[in-house]
Write an enzyme that holds these catalytic residues in place. Structure first.
Site, short mmCIF file in Angstrom:
data_model
loop_
_atom_site.label_atom_id
_atom_site.label_comp_id
_atom_site.label_asym_id
_atom_site.label_seq_id
_atom_site.Cartn_x
_atom_site.Cartn_y
_atom_site.Cartn_z
N SER A 213 -14.96 27.95 -31.94
CA SER A 213 -14.80 28.13 -33.20
C SER A 213 -14.94 30.06 -32.81
O SER A 213 -14.11 30.56 -32.33
CB SER A 213 -16.33 27.84 -34.27
N HIS A 240 -11.74 26.36 -35.28
CA HIS A 240 -12.28 26.28 -36.65
C HIS A 240 -11.60 27.59 -36.89
O HIS A 240 -11.50 28.97 -36.47
CB HIS A 240 -13.64 26.82 -36.58
N ASP A 336 -20.82 21.83 -33.54
CA ASP A 336 -19.89 20.90 -33.68
C ASP A 336 -19.47 20.45 -32.45
O ASP A 336 -19.10 21.23 -31.77
CB ASP A 336 -18.87 21.25 -34.76
#
Length: 395
Positions: A213, A240, A336
């Site tokens: 991310s 992401h 995540d």
């Protein structure tokens, strides 16, 4: 104490909108605003900011030019880009991340959209992460006199040096006046205690699944290009990013890498030595079909506030026939990947590697998985590819 933010944008209306959003949150306050990169550069040399919100397209000096000037002069600031979703805008956003920007937000199509709660919440969430990101190792407290004179002559600005009190404050935080971490900062221990699992080598077909991310686009350039073309496994990757940016990321990594890197296409059969990046705005799963495994793209709602979500990817591997799944978790905010890897571990053999704290731009996702005790290795970014290759081998 509120965090001080600098806005650099040539649009007076956008500056006003962003200023209102930032000042509406008790954590932040707009300390200064600049109409272009030249003014912005002058301000970050003269003052300390917790974060800078930087536009890409501006007259006189663009956001990219400002980042280049910062890099050349050894000046650091925690920068958040405000980007467009055009193909050119996506490429330039990746350029900005390579030049040191920490994260970015997609600019809304119009000012009305910028006032919606969805944009406001996303903007403040990213700003919080950027303002809390780790200091760069090249951080310095001032430009050299020569660099200042050259810059001043080109852009007609005057500099004011940081005071001795600013220098002392930076040094107390572990940054020396020459821009290098002090001995105390270098000797800092990890903030968490991590227990590693032993790994017993497994024979058979394997697959690699990577999650990243904030800080990921730049970190991936230290991982994917190190993977050989004859890697004995396919690679799934969730980074992401919003729609419109992952295609440019795939193209850039493909240019740099021996392995083939593409934005994943629904229904395509996966192959060894190929990296498949989940498209921004879609979840990526894997499905078994006659003749192999195929990519399945899903438009299900965002999960944990992100889309694509790495948890979906990991969970889709639970019923696969792979002998082992190599899971790699890189820099990023949030958690995540952790839920998905924990669920996967209950069904499959896994080898789990996480990026270490010292090299993570944001130590969120790799910390979350490291604390589960499921990691077989926690390593610096430059060692992640070696761990992957060592575990899956080459053909």
């Amino acid at each position: 104490m509120k965090k001080k933010i600098l806005i650099v944008d040539d649009s007076a209306l956008m500056r006003r909108v962003l200023c209102d959003i930032i000042n509406s949150d008790d954590r932040f306050e707009v300390a200064d605003m600049a109409i272009d990169g030249a003014e912005g550069f002058k301000l970050i040399v003269a003052h300390n900011y917790d974060a800078v919100v930087l536009d890409v397209y501006m007259p006189r000096m663009t956001g990219l030019d400002m980042l280049r000037e910062m890099q050349k002069s050894g000046v650091h600031a925690n920068v958040m880009m405000a980007s467009t979703t055009t193909a050119e805008g996506a490429r330039e956003t990746l350029d900005a991340l390579e030049l040191g920007a920490i994260d970015f937000i997609k600019k809304p199509e119009n000012v009305a959209d910028a006032r919606h709660s969805e944009f406001r919440d996303r903007f403040l969430s990213i700003l919080d992460v950027v303002s809390n990101s780790r200091a760069s190792i090249h951080r310095s407290v001032s430009t050299s006199a020569g660099a200042k004179r050259t810059f001043s002559s080109r852009y007609d600005v005057n500099f004011h040096n940081k005071g001795e009190s600013d220098i002392k404050r930076l040094e107390s935080a572990g940054i020396s006046r020459t821009g290098h971490a002090t001995d105390g900062a270098q000797a800092a221990k990890p903030s968490v205690n991590i227990s590693l699992r032993k790994h017993t080598p497994v024979a058979g077909e394997k697959i690699v699944a990577i999650a990243s991310s904030t800080g990921g686009p730049r970190a991936l350039q230290d991982v994917i290009p190190k993977l050989p073309a004859n890697l004995n496994a396919p690679v799934l990757l969730v980074q992401h990013m919003p729609k419109g940016f992952t295609k440019s990321l795939a193209e850039r990594l493909n240019e740099l890498s021996p392995v083939t890197v593409t934005e994943a296409v629904d229904g395509e059969t996966i192959e060894k030595g190929h990296v498949y990046i989940a498209p921004g705005g879609q979840h990526m799963k894997l499905k078994k079909k006659p003749g192999g495994y195929v990519i399945n793209l899903s438009d299900e709602p965002a999960r944990e506030g992100v889309k694509p979500c790495a948890n979906y990817m990991y969970e889709s591997l639970m019923d696969s026939d792979f002998a082992e799944i190599t899971c790699a978790v890189l820099t990023g905010m949030g958690q995540d990947g952790t839920v998905g890897i924990k669920a996967l571990e209950g069904k499959k053999k896994i080898y789990c590697v996480a990026q270490d704290e010292d090299t993570s731009t944001v130590y969120g996702m790799p910390k979350a998985i490291a604390l589960t005790g499921l990691c077989n290795s926690v390593v610096p970014l430059l060692s992640v590819a070696d761990q992957i290759i060592k575990n899956v081998g080459v053909r």
